[in-house]
Design an enzyme around this catalytic site. Structure first.
Site, PDB file in Angstrom:
ATOM      1  N   GLY A 169       6.002   4.141   2.849  1.00 38.49           N
ATOM      2  CA  GLY A 169       5.162   5.115   3.523  1.00 38.49           C
ATOM      3  C   GLY A 169       4.866   4.660   4.935  1.00 38.49           C
ATOM      4  O   GLY A 169       5.150   3.530   5.311  1.00 38.49           O
ATOM      5  N   VAL A 206       5.672   0.797   5.928  1.00 37.72           N
ATOM      6  CA  VAL A 206       5.654  -0.224   4.884  1.00 37.72           C
ATOM      7  C   VAL A 206       6.915  -0.100   4.033  1.00 37.72           C
ATOM      8  O   VAL A 206       7.269   0.986   3.588  1.00 37.72           O
ATOM      9  CB  VAL A 206       4.418  -0.059   3.981  1.00 37.72           C
ATOM     10  CG1 VAL A 206       4.322  -1.223   3.006  1.00 37.72           C
ATOM     11  CG2 VAL A 206       3.160   0.020   4.809  1.00 37.72           C
ATOM     12  N   ASP A 231     -11.521   0.002   8.440  1.00 40.79           N
ATOM     13  CA  ASP A 231     -10.743   1.222   8.181  1.00 40.79           C
ATOM     14  C   ASP A 231     -10.684   1.519   6.681  1.00 40.79           C
ATOM     15  O   ASP A 231      -9.615   1.722   6.119  1.00 40.79           O
ATOM     16  CB  ASP A 231      -9.344   1.094   8.790  1.00 40.79           C
ATOM     17  CG  ASP A 231      -8.684   2.446   9.059  1.00 40.79           C
ATOM     18  OD1 ASP A 231      -9.394   3.486   8.965  1.00 40.79           O
ATOM     19  OD2 ASP A 231      -7.479   2.483   9.345  1.00 40.79           O
TER      20      ASP A 231
END
Ligand SMILES: *[C@@H]1O[C@H](CO)[C@@H](O)[C@H](O)[C@H]1NC(C)=O
Ligand SMILES: *[C@@H]1O[C@H](CO)[C@@H](O)[C@H](O)[C@H]1NC(C)=O
Ligand SMILES: *[C@@H]1O[C@H](CO)[C@@H](O)[C@H](O)[C@H]1NC(C)=O
Ligand SMILES: *[C@@H]1O[C@H](CO)[C@@H](O)[C@H](O)[C@H]1NC(C)=O
Ligand SMILES: *[C@@H]1O[C@H](CO)[C@@H](O)[C@H](O)[C@H]1NC(C)=O
Length: 661
Positions: free
Chosen positions: A355, A362, A473
Site C-alpha cells: 500500500g 510499503v 499521526d
C-alpha cells in the site's frame, strides 16, 4: 467531403484560438495544442496559466478543478449521421506534480457528463464527480476515465498509479496499472513523476469497444492498448453531453495539468503537436530533479562501458548502491543492506506492494538470510539536513518493545531514499476492515480490543519508555493487525522526518486532517494532548465506522466529533454507532467509547484526559470521575449562541461521562 471536413476543422481550430466567438453547436472535433485564449468552461480552482497551460488544480488541499468544452456534443444512439453516434476519440497530454514527495493525490478524470457543474460532487477520492450517496447511481449518466494516484480501499483500487473506466461509479468497471507497451515489453509509469504523459481514448459504437492507450510524452501511440474493453455506452450517454476534465486534491495534493487536448466524433482524434505544447512550471524541488538527471545518463554510460568491457560488476554495484556515512558505523546492527532488501522484496515488485500511505510505499518481503517476513517502507527524502538526528531517533525507536507496536527492525539509506524495515503484519491496515467491502466487518469485541491495544501502546510511548515519544499521526490507516487481529500501532515518530524540514516552503502541520487538534493547527506544536486528540478521533471512527471528515455530508455532519456531540446532546449518543454492529455491541462499552472519544476531542487541551487515565477508563478499573465537557466544541458554541443569546460557555458545560443524558 474530405476537403470539406478539413476546412471545417481549420475553421473550428481557428475560432478556438480566437476565442470569444460563439461557435455553432455542431462541433464534431477540436484540438488545443495548449490553451492560450481557449474558450473552456472552468470551475472550481481550475485556471488557464499565461503560457497556455491548463491548471486543473494547484496544491491546495481538498479542492476540485474542472474544465469542459463549453458546448454540448451530440451522442445519439439512433443517429443516422455517424458524427452524432456514440463513437468518439480523444487524445490528451497531462502531468501531475506532487506537492511533497510521493504519494500525493488524487488525480484527473476525463469526463463525459450531462452537466458542466456536477453539483454536490466532492473532492479527494471522488474526483469532483460524485459524492458518497450519488456514487454508483445509474441516474448520474457520467462516464469517466480516471487517472488515479492513490489506492482508495473503498473503491477497491488495485494500487497507486492506475487507470480506471468509471461508469457512474468510482468503483471502476475495469482498471489497469499505469503501464505502456513498447518494443514488445511492458513498462511502468509513475503518474506522480511530474513528467507529462499522454492518453488516448477510443470508443467505437459498432464494435462496442473502448480502448485506452497510455504512453509518456514523445512516444508514438503504442500499437497495443493498455485496456481494450467491451462496453455499451448507450444507456450511459444521453443525447447531449459535455466533455472535459474533472480533477481533485485530497489531504495530499498535486498540481494537475492538461497541456494539450484533441477530440473528435468523426474518426480518430488528431495528433497533438508536441512542439506547441506549453511547458510545465519549474519544479519546486529542482534538487531532486537534478539528481535524477545526473543519475540517468551515468547509468547509461556505465551500461555502455559494461557492454564494451563485459563486466557486470559495476552495474550491480550501482543497482545496490547505498549511502553510508561515518556517523552510521555505530548503527551497524540496525543497518540493512539495500541488496538484501531488494532481494527480499523481489526488486520492489509491484506485486509485493502492500500500500501507499502518508509517508511512502510499503512492500512485503522475506529476508533471504533468515526467512523472516518483513515490511519495507520506502520514503523519498532528499534533504540531508536533519538526517543524522533522524536516523539516531529511528534507531533508538528500534529499541522500543511493546506487544502493540509494530516492531521497527532497522533501516537503509540510498540517494534520495530512506528505507525502514518493520515486522510484517499479515492482516494489514485496520482502515481496510473499517471502510472496504472486500474485508469482513470487525465485530465489536474485536474493535473494543483493538482500541485497548492502541491505548496501551500510546501509554507506553508517552509514559512508560525511557523517553517521551510522540506518535503525531494516530489514525486508522496507521493501526495494523497482526495474525491474531491484535491492534499494533505503526509509523511512530515518522512524522518527525517531515518536521526536520524536508520542504522549507511548506510550513505544514504534520498529521492528518480530521485528526489534528485545534492548538496543533494553530501553533504547530505536537504534545501528548495532540496525540490524545487524534486517538479520540480514532475511537469515534471505530465506534461509528465513519471517517473523521466526510465532506459530502451537510455542514453539521461533516466533522465526525461534532456530529457525535450533537447526538449526545440530543440524548441519542448510541445512534452514532456503526449500523453494521446493530444488535451486537455491548451498549455500555459503546457508550463509554463514544463519550471518551468526545472527551479526547475537546478543543481545550487541558480538558482532555491523559493516556494513563484513558487506559484505566477503558479497562473499567476506575470509576469515572466527574469530567466536564467545557464549552463543547467551538462549532457547537456558535450554533448554540445563535440559538440562544444568553447561553454562556459555562451554562452548557455538562458532565459527559458520569451523568450522561
Ligand atoms: C490555488 O488556487 C486558488 C484559486 O486560484 C488560490 O486561492 C490558492 O491560493 C492557490 N493555492 C496554492 C497553494 O497556490
Ligand atoms: C437521433 O437520431 C434520430 C435518427 O436520425 C433522429 O430521429 C433524432 O431526432 C435524433 N435525436 C436527437 C436528439 O438529435
Ligand atoms: C451529418 O452532420 C453534418 C454536420 O453535423 C452535416 O454537415 C452532414 O450533412 C450530415 N450528414 C447527413 C448524412 O445527414
Ligand atoms: C450528492 O450529489 C447529489 C447530486 O448528484 C446531490 O443532489 C446531493 O445533494 C449530494 N449529497 C450531499 C450529501 O451533498
Ligand atoms: C481497439 O484495440 C483493438 C486491439 O488493438 C483494435 O483491434 C481495435 O480496432 C481498437 N478499437 C478502437 C476503437 O480503437
Amino acid at each position: 467531403m474530405a476537403a470539406d471536413l478539413k476546412s471545417l476543422l481549420i475553421l473550428v481550430t481557428f475560432f478556438m484560438f480566437l476565442d470569444q466567438f460563439a461557435l455553432p453547436q455542431e462541433q464534431n472535433q477540436f484540438i488545443f495544442n495548449g490553451f492560450k485564449g481557449a474558450n473552456l468552461h472552468l470551475n472550481g480552482i481550475a485556471k488557464i496559466l499565461p503560457n497556455g497551460l491548463l491548471e486543473l488544480t494547484n496544491t491546495s488541499n481538498i479542492q476540485v478543478g474542472r474544465a469542459f468544452f463549453p458546448f454540448p456534443l451530440k451522442f445519439n444512439k439512433s443517429a443516422s449521421n455517424s458524427s452524432d453516434s456514440l463513437s468518439f476519440s480523444t487524445h490528451f497530454v497531462f502531468a501531475m506534480v506532487p506537492e511533497l514527495a510521493n504519494p500525493s493525490g488524487h488525480g484527473i478524470a476525463f469526463t463525459i457528463s450531462p452537466t458542466m457543474e456536477l453539483a454536490g460532487a466532492v473532492a479527494s477520492q471522488y474526483f469532483g464527480l460524485f459524492n458518497s450517496s450519488s456514487n454508483g447511481l445509474s441516474s448520474n449518466h457520467v462516464f469517466a476515465i480516471e487517472l488515479d494516484t492513490i489506492q482508495s480501499p473503498e473503491f477497491e483500487d488495485m494500487q497507486g498509479s492506475h487507470v480506471g473506466i468509471d461508469v457512474n461509479n468510482l468503483r471502476s468497471l475495469k482498471s489497469a496499472p499505469a503501464t505502456y507497451f513498447t518494443e514488445g515489453i511492458t513498462k511502468s509509469l509513475d503518474f506522480l513523476s511530474g513528467s507529462p504523459m499522454q492518453l488516448w481514448i477510443d470508443y467505437d459504437e459498432v464494435e462496442k469497444l473502448l480502448n485506452l492507450t497510455l504512453a509518456p510524452v514523445g512516444s508514438n501511440k503504442p500499437t497495443q492498448p493498455l485496456l481494450s474493453t467491451s462496453i455499451d455506452l448507450s444507456t450511459v450517454l444521453l443525447d447531449s453531453m459535455y466533455v472535459g476534465f474533472s480533477s481533485s486534491t485530497g489531504e495530499l495534493a498535486s498540481d494537475h495539468y492538461i497541456l494539450g487536448w484533441s477530440f473528435s466524433k468523426i474518426g480518430k482524434a488528431q495528433s497533438l503537436d508536441y512542439s506547441k505544447l506549453p511547458s510545465l512550471p519549474p519544479r519546486r524541488k529542482p534538487k531532486s530533479k537534478e539528481d535524477l538527471i545526473i543519475i540517468l545518463p551515468s547509468v547509461a554510460v556505465i551500461a555502455m562501458l559494461v557492454a564494451i568491457s563485459g563486466g557486470a560488476y559495476v552495474i550491480r554495484r550501482k543497482k545496490y548502491e547505498e549511502i553510508r556515512e561515518d556517523w552510521e558505523k555505530e548503527y551497524g546492527p540496525q543497518r540493512f543492506s539495500y541488496k538484501d532488501l531488494y532481494k527480499a522484496t523481489k526488486g520492489f515488485k509491484e506485486k509485493e506492494l502492500l500500500g501507499s500511505g502518508g509517508f511512502g510505499s510499503v512492500y512485503r518481503g522475506v529476508l533471504p538470510s533468515s526467512n523472516e517476513h518483513i515490511a519495507v517502507k520506502k520514503i523519498s527524502h532528499n534533504s540531508k539536513q536533519g538526517m543524522k538526528q533522524f536516523v539516531s531517533e529511528i534507531v533508538s525507536m528500534g529499541r522500543l518493545r511493546h506487544r502493540n507496536l509494530v516492531q521497527l527492525l532497522g533501516y537503509c539509506r540510498r540517494k534520495g531514499e530512506l528505507l525502514l524495515v518493520y515486522d510484517y503484519m499479515p492482516n494489514g491496515s485496520l482502515e481496510k476492515f473499517l471502510f472496504s467491502n472486500s474485508k469482513p466487518n470487525l465485530s465489536w469485541v474485536q474493535r473494543f480490543r483493538i482500541l485497548k491495544d492502541v491505548a496501551s501502546a500510546l501509554l507506553y510511548l508517552h509514559e512508560e519508555w525511557e523517553q517521551l515519544v510522540l506518535h503525531r499521526d494516530v489514525k486508522a490507516s496507521n493501526i495494523l493487525l497482526d495474525a491474531n487481529f491484535n491492534g499494533r500501532l505503526g509509523d511512530f515518530g515518522l512524522a518527525k522526518l517531515y518536521e526536520h524540514g524536508t520542504n522549507p516552503q511548506t510550513t505544514c502541520v504534520v498529521g492528518t486532517l480530521g485528526y489534528i487538534a485545534p492548538e496543533l493547527a494553530r501553533t504547530g506544536k505536537a504534545t501528548t494532548s495532540t496525540d490524545v486528540f487524534a486517538f479520540g478521533t480514532f475511537m469515534l471512527e471505530i465506534a461509528c465506522g465513519r471517517k473523521p471528515l466526510e465532506l459530502q455530508l451537510d455542514p453539521e455532519g461533516t466533522i465526525l466529533a461534532d456530529w457525535v456531540l450533537q447526538l449526545w446532546k440530543a440524548g441519542a449518543i448510541l445512534d452514532a454507532s456503526d449500523h453494521r454492529l446493530e444488535g451486537e455491541y455491548v451498549a455500555e462499552e459503546m457508550e463509554l467509547v463514544l463519550r471518551l472519544g468526545l472527551l479526547c476531542t475537546n478543543p481545550m487541551a487541558s480538558n482532555r484526559p491523559s493516556m494513563r487515565q484513558l487506559v484505566q477508563y477503558l479497562d473499567g478499573n476506575v470509576t469515572l470521575p466527574e469530567i466536564r465537557l467545557e464549552g463543547a466544541r467551538i462549532e457547537m458554541m456558535s450554533i448554540e449562541h445563535n440559538f440562544n443569546n444568553s447561553v454562556s460557555a459555562n451554562s452548557f458545560s455538562s458532565s459527559i461521562l458520569s451523568t450522561g443524558r
